[in-house]
Motif scaffolding. Sequence first.
Motif, PDB file in Angstrom:
ATOM      1  N   GLU A 219       3.377 -14.686  12.855  1.00 31.40           N
ATOM      2  CA  GLU A 219       3.277 -14.064  14.182  1.00 31.40           C
ATOM      3  C   GLU A 219       2.799 -12.604  13.983  1.00 31.40           C
ATOM      4  O   GLU A 219       2.416 -12.286  15.130  1.00 31.40           O
ATOM      5  N   ILE A 220       2.702 -11.917  13.152  1.00 32.29           N
ATOM      6  CA  ILE A 220       2.152 -10.858  12.838  1.00 32.29           C
ATOM      7  C   ILE A 220       0.458 -10.928  12.712  1.00 32.29           C
ATOM      8  O   ILE A 220      -0.117 -10.309  13.715  1.00 32.29           O
ATOM      9  N   ARG A 221       0.179 -11.514  12.040  1.00 26.58           N
ATOM     10  CA  ARG A 221      -1.372 -11.549  11.814  1.00 26.58           C
ATOM     11  C   ARG A 221      -2.010 -12.299  12.851  1.00 26.58           C
ATOM     12  O   ARG A 221      -3.423 -11.954  13.141  1.00 26.58           O
ATOM     13  N   ALA A 222      -1.353 -13.119  13.755  1.00 21.92           N
ATOM     14  CA  ALA A 222      -2.164 -13.837  15.166  1.00 21.92           C
ATOM     15  C   ALA A 222      -2.629 -12.622  16.004  1.00 21.92           C
ATOM     16  O   ALA A 222      -3.210 -12.946  16.773  1.00 21.92           O
ATOM     17  N   HIS A 223      -2.119 -11.477  15.903  1.00 23.53           N
ATOM     18  CA  HIS A 223      -2.214 -10.331  16.623  1.00 23.53           C
ATOM     19  C   HIS A 223      -2.953  -9.241  16.034  1.00 23.53           C
ATOM     20  O   HIS A 223      -3.108  -8.043  16.594  1.00 23.53           O
ATOM     21  N   ASN A 224      -3.644  -9.432  15.074  1.00 24.64           N
ATOM     22  CA  ASN A 224      -4.427  -8.358  14.237  1.00 24.64           C
ATOM     23  C   ASN A 224      -5.452  -8.889  13.698  1.00 24.64           C
ATOM     24  O   ASN A 224      -5.689 -10.226  13.149  1.00 24.64           O
ATOM     25  N   PHE A 225      -6.790  -7.981  13.200  1.00 28.42           N
ATOM     26  CA  PHE A 225      -7.653  -8.758  12.598  1.00 28.42           C
ATOM     27  C   PHE A 225      -7.723  -8.312  11.233  1.00 28.42           C
ATOM     28  O   PHE A 225      -8.888  -8.442  10.482  1.00 28.42           O
ATOM     29  N   ASP A 226      -6.649  -7.787  10.584  1.00 28.76           N
ATOM     30  CA  ASP A 226      -6.798  -7.540   9.218  1.00 28.76           C
ATOM     31  C   ASP A 226      -6.560  -8.871   8.388  1.00 28.76           C
ATOM     32  O   ASP A 226      -6.262  -9.992   8.679  1.00 28.76           O
ATOM     33  N   GLU A 227      -6.981  -8.851   7.082  1.00 30.57           N
ATOM     34  CA  GLU A 227      -7.045  -9.982   6.108  1.00 30.57           C
ATOM     35  C   GLU A 227      -5.926 -10.650   6.118  1.00 30.57           C
ATOM     36  O   GLU A 227      -4.732 -10.152   6.030  1.00 30.57           O
ATOM     37  N   VAL A 228      -5.907 -12.073   6.413  1.00 28.54           N
ATOM     38  CA  VAL A 228      -4.666 -12.786   6.634  1.00 28.54           C
ATOM     39  C   VAL A 228      -3.944 -13.038   4.975  1.00 28.54           C
ATOM     40  O   VAL A 228      -2.920 -12.840   4.817  1.00 28.54           O
ATOM     41  N   ALA A 229      -4.920 -13.103   4.098  1.00 25.01           N
ATOM     42  CA  ALA A 229      -4.046 -13.478   2.626  1.00 25.01           C
ATOM     43  C   ALA A 229      -4.459 -11.988   2.029  1.00 25.01           C
ATOM     44  O   ALA A 229      -5.566 -11.389   2.101  1.00 25.01           O
ATOM     45  N   THR A 230      -3.384 -11.299   1.549  1.00 22.62           N
ATOM     46  CA  THR A 230      -3.668 -10.052   0.978  1.00 22.62           C
ATOM     47  C   THR A 230      -3.948  -9.772  -0.389  1.00 22.62           C
ATOM     48  O   THR A 230      -4.340  -8.796  -0.849  1.00 22.62           O
ATOM     49  N   GLY A 231      -3.910 -11.028  -1.015  1.00 18.31           N
ATOM     50  CA  GLY A 231      -4.572 -10.735  -2.630  1.00 18.31           C
ATOM     51  C   GLY A 231      -3.396 -10.652  -3.550  1.00 18.31           C
ATOM     52  O   GLY A 231      -2.254 -10.095  -3.277  1.00 18.31           O
ATOM     53  N   TYR A 232      -3.632 -11.181  -4.678  1.00 19.66           N
ATOM     54  CA  TYR A 232      -2.637 -11.138  -5.861  1.00 19.66           C
ATOM     55  C   TYR A 232      -2.656  -9.592  -6.218  1.00 19.66           C
ATOM     56  O   TYR A 232      -3.582  -8.626  -6.275  1.00 19.66           O
ATOM     57  N   THR A 233      -1.495  -9.299  -6.935  1.00 20.84           N
ATOM     58  CA  THR A 233      -1.358  -7.946  -7.664  1.00 20.84           C
ATOM     59  C   THR A 233      -1.805  -8.320  -9.386  1.00 20.84           C
ATOM     60  O   THR A 233      -2.065  -9.529  -9.546  1.00 20.84           O
ATOM     61  N   LEU A 234      -2.117  -7.408  -9.819  1.00 17.01           N
ATOM     62  CA  LEU A 234      -2.536  -7.436 -11.341  1.00 17.01           C
ATOM     63  C   LEU A 234      -1.450  -8.576 -11.978  1.00 17.01           C
ATOM     64  O   LEU A 234      -2.277  -9.304 -12.878  1.00 17.01           O
ATOM     65  N   GLU A 235      -0.285  -8.051 -11.952  1.00 17.10           N
ATOM     66  CA  GLU A 235       0.733  -8.898 -12.640  1.00 17.10           C
ATOM     67  C   GLU A 235       0.551 -10.556 -12.181  1.00 17.10           C
ATOM     68  O   GLU A 235       0.698 -11.343 -13.049  1.00 17.10           O
ATOM     69  N   MET A 236       0.531 -10.795 -10.883  1.00 13.51           N
ATOM     70  CA  MET A 236       0.584 -12.175 -10.401  1.00 13.51           C
ATOM     71  C   MET A 236      -0.672 -12.763 -10.928  1.00 13.51           C
ATOM     72  O   MET A 236      -0.869 -13.863 -11.270  1.00 13.51           O
ATOM     73  N   ALA A 237      -1.797 -11.840 -10.964  1.00 13.96           N
ATOM     74  CA  ALA A 237      -3.515 -12.607 -11.486  1.00 13.96           C
ATOM     75  C   ALA A 237      -3.245 -12.692 -12.876  1.00 13.96           C
ATOM     76  O   ALA A 237      -3.523 -13.928 -13.121  1.00 13.96           O
ATOM     77  N   LYS A 238      -2.496 -11.972 -13.690  1.00 10.72           N
ATOM     78  CA  LYS A 238      -2.567 -12.341 -15.169  1.00 10.72           C
ATOM     79  C   LYS A 238      -1.487 -13.433 -15.339  1.00 10.72           C
ATOM     80  O   LYS A 238      -2.097 -14.343 -16.242  1.00 10.72           O
ATOM     81  N   GLU A 239      -0.650 -13.827 -14.635  1.00 11.48           N
ATOM     82  CA  GLU A 239       0.265 -14.906 -14.839  1.00 11.48           C
ATOM     83  C   GLU A 239      -0.317 -15.979 -14.451  1.00 11.48           C
ATOM     84  O   GLU A 239      -0.234 -17.045 -14.965  1.00 11.48           O
ATOM     85  N   GLU A 240      -1.037 -16.054 -13.338  1.00  8.30           N
ATOM     86  CA  GLU A 240      -1.821 -17.415 -12.760  1.00  8.30           C
ATOM     87  C   GLU A 240      -2.934 -17.758 -13.611  1.00  8.30           C
ATOM     88  O   GLU A 240      -3.000 -18.792 -14.214  1.00  8.30           O
ATOM     89  N   ALA A 241      -3.605 -16.471 -14.289  1.00  4.53           N
ATOM     90  CA  ALA A 241      -4.465 -16.651 -15.512  1.00  4.53           C
ATOM     91  C   ALA A 241      -4.062 -17.302 -16.671  1.00  4.53           C
ATOM     92  O   ALA A 241      -4.854 -18.283 -17.294  1.00  4.53           O
ATOM     93  N   GLY A 242      -2.832 -17.078 -17.089  1.00  5.60           N
ATOM     94  CA  GLY A 242      -2.152 -17.350 -18.258  1.00  5.60           C
ATOM     95  C   GLY A 242      -1.904 -19.089 -18.009  1.00  5.60           C
ATOM     96  O   GLY A 242      -1.513 -19.422 -19.155  1.00  5.60           O
ATOM     97  N   ARG A 243      -1.894 -19.482 -16.917  1.00  2.80           N
ATOM     98  CA  ARG A 243      -1.687 -20.994 -16.678  1.00  2.80           C
ATOM     99  C   ARG A 243      -2.734 -21.628 -17.226  1.00  2.80           C
ATOM    100  O   ARG A 243      -2.746 -22.913 -17.253  1.00  2.80           O
ATOM    101  N   CYS A 244      -3.946 -21.104 -17.448  1.00  2.00           N
ATOM    102  CA  CYS A 244      -5.268 -21.812 -17.683  1.00  2.00           C
ATOM    103  C   CYS A 244      -4.941 -22.417 -19.059  1.00  2.00           C
ATOM    104  O   CYS A 244      -4.706 -21.639 -19.880  1.00  2.00           O
TER     105      CYS A 244
END
Lengths: 283, 466
Positions: free
Chosen positions: B20-45
């Motif tokens: 409901e917020i993003r439907a009214h702005n042109f900012d990026e929809v997905a805001t991206g992982y934090t470093l912690e999130m990225a490392k955790e996801e990478a650790g699943r490989c």
Amino acid sequence: MYKIMHREDLTPQIHLFEIEAPAVAKKAQAGQFVILMVDEKGERFPLTIGGWDREKGSVTIVFMEVGKTTRKLAKLKAGDSIHAFIGPLGIPTHTDNVGTVVCVAGGFATAIVVPVAQALKDAGNKIISVMGFRNKDLMFWEDKLKEVSDELIICTDDGSYGRKALVTEPLKEILEANKDVKLVIAIGPTIMMKFASLTTQPFGVKTLVSLNPIMVDGTGMCGCCRVAIGDDTKFVCVDGPDFDAHQVDWDVLMARQKSYCDEEKTSVDIWEDYCRTQMGGKA
Amino acid sequence: MADKPKINLNRIKMPKQEPEIRAHNFDEVATGYTLEMAKEEAGRCIQCKKRNCVAGCPVNVNIPEFVMALRDGDMWGAVDQLKANNALPGICGRVCPQESQCEFVCTLGKKGAPIAIGRLERFVADWECDQSDKPKPQIAPSTGKKVAIVGSGPAGLTTAADLAKLGHQITLFEALHVAGGVLMYGIPEFRLPKGIVQGEVDYVKTLGVDVRLNSVIGKIDTIDELLADSYDAIFLGTGAGLPMFLGLPGENLNGIYSANEYLTRTNLMKAYLFPEYDTPIKKSRRVVVIGGGNVAMDSARCAMRLGAEEVYIVYRRSREELPARAEEVENAEEEGIIFKLLTNPKRFIGDENGWVTQMECLEMELGEPDDSGRRRPIVKEGSEFLIDVDTVVVALGTTPNPLIPSTTPGLDTTRKGTVVAEEETGKTVKDKVWAGGDLVTGAATVISAMGAGKRAAAAIDAYLKG
């Protein structure tokens, strides 16, 4: 950035810029157009080429102050630069030797007619030109058009110079008197081109007009400039800008030209306000 | 069994702006992982031996290597691995259809959710973008060979980057006033921020590529003139930029746009910031987008953000046949786009000033599969109905711009206007000329164009050194 090498004010509202653009100058031909952007936040808009100098690497444009963009452009001086200058676009005017050609120029489009008339004359045609302005103060380039014409008729709406008439009157008389006219080229405001077309239609003389719809990219990408030509839809930017006047759906063209009247007014209001408050002068 | 750490079968969720917020702005929809999130996801490989993901990637990114470096916190190592085969990772991480490529074949996908390769790619690219002390890219010694590349979209940028790294002197010609092609004019800011695109264009420039904007090849110099003017080879990557219309009555009414125009005004010309930017776009109340691909989704979502009250997607087949990525359809639905499926336009009706006011539609049903393998939509006779609209966006696909083919003798083109080129090398039938991307395939994806650019770069390099 593209440098303005030279500026001339043809009338208080009509200006000539010579722009440094060697790649465009090298290939420019009569009847083609360029797309300009005044600055980074500007819109892309088309102007038909008024001339070129291949040695100097320059292209001449002539424009009239109408909306925000052309007023913004008019604020620039020789030595300043514009953000983008793209061309030469569109198909050049066919300039075969057909015999006698009537060139009709309306208002600031005289600047575009001159190179077309020149090219037609160079091809061996006899040129009869008709130029029309609202009044004497808006007139320019009588000498230049005269130079490339075998005969020149000037008219003004109010009779302040030349004959008091719209261009369609002398056009009709020429067609009545000269059965050997093979081609009419009419370039000017859309309403003038429409009536020039209606004037020549009963005579069955081939008539070309140079259309000036709203464009964005100018290279066939968006379809903003589409017009109805006979039973087809054509893109003026790549299929034109010259078309057989008798095939043009003038109502569609004129309606589409008015697409952004409200937005244009908003832009002009903001611009005038800006000029008053920030630039300490009139827009 | 030994105590093996249990693998998390679910991927780390991508943070997104609320619908409901993003439907009214042109900012990026997905805001991206934090470093912690990225490392955790990478650790699943699980770093499997099969490396299906690499084979599944059209440019064969060293996926297990960059994911491992990221997991271990070796960020520059991750950047090097990622960029070894991909000059535009910030773009690919956002717009590649990973679900049908690298992630589709991920070994983990057999048990649970595949590794979120695209999200990790994006994270690494964005991390690099934020660093102020970027190391100078490695460039081979100059070969003295000159290559002209026409079109600065994904195919052209990739070819330019690869050839420049190999030591060739590259001139990249672009018709518009900014580089990036469809990445700039087509894909909206909220899906691919233009700052990211320009960051990657800047990277290509650091490789020594001379980018010439506002240069319409075919109108200024032709291909033959470029060849005569000392270029040793030419790559054509001019894309598929010509919009298709329906050819229905009333299609030239005001308020009817091609998707190209609607998106170009909005994205390239920043009409969503009018009047700060000079290019206007109509403020609409009821918008209909015709078509079911990614471009249709982008157009509909732009319309919503431009302030429309109701936005419809009109598509002639059913939901299953929608060509758009599932993720984009989902995003559009979350934002309130209404799908009118099995519906086809018949004509457009306007007012006395030439503005569209209504669209007459027909209901459709699906028959036997056609040549494309999809079930053929058939008109239900007498099912005509009207939709009130003030804006229509036609998103039916695009074809190549004929400018280059028509000004280049010796090129072979198909009936569809595409240029004929070998799939493995991009070589055309014309001497010294290669081509790739949408110009050859017709409208496809960013990554397939990049893949074609990579293959052509390798072939051109071999030719120049041969």
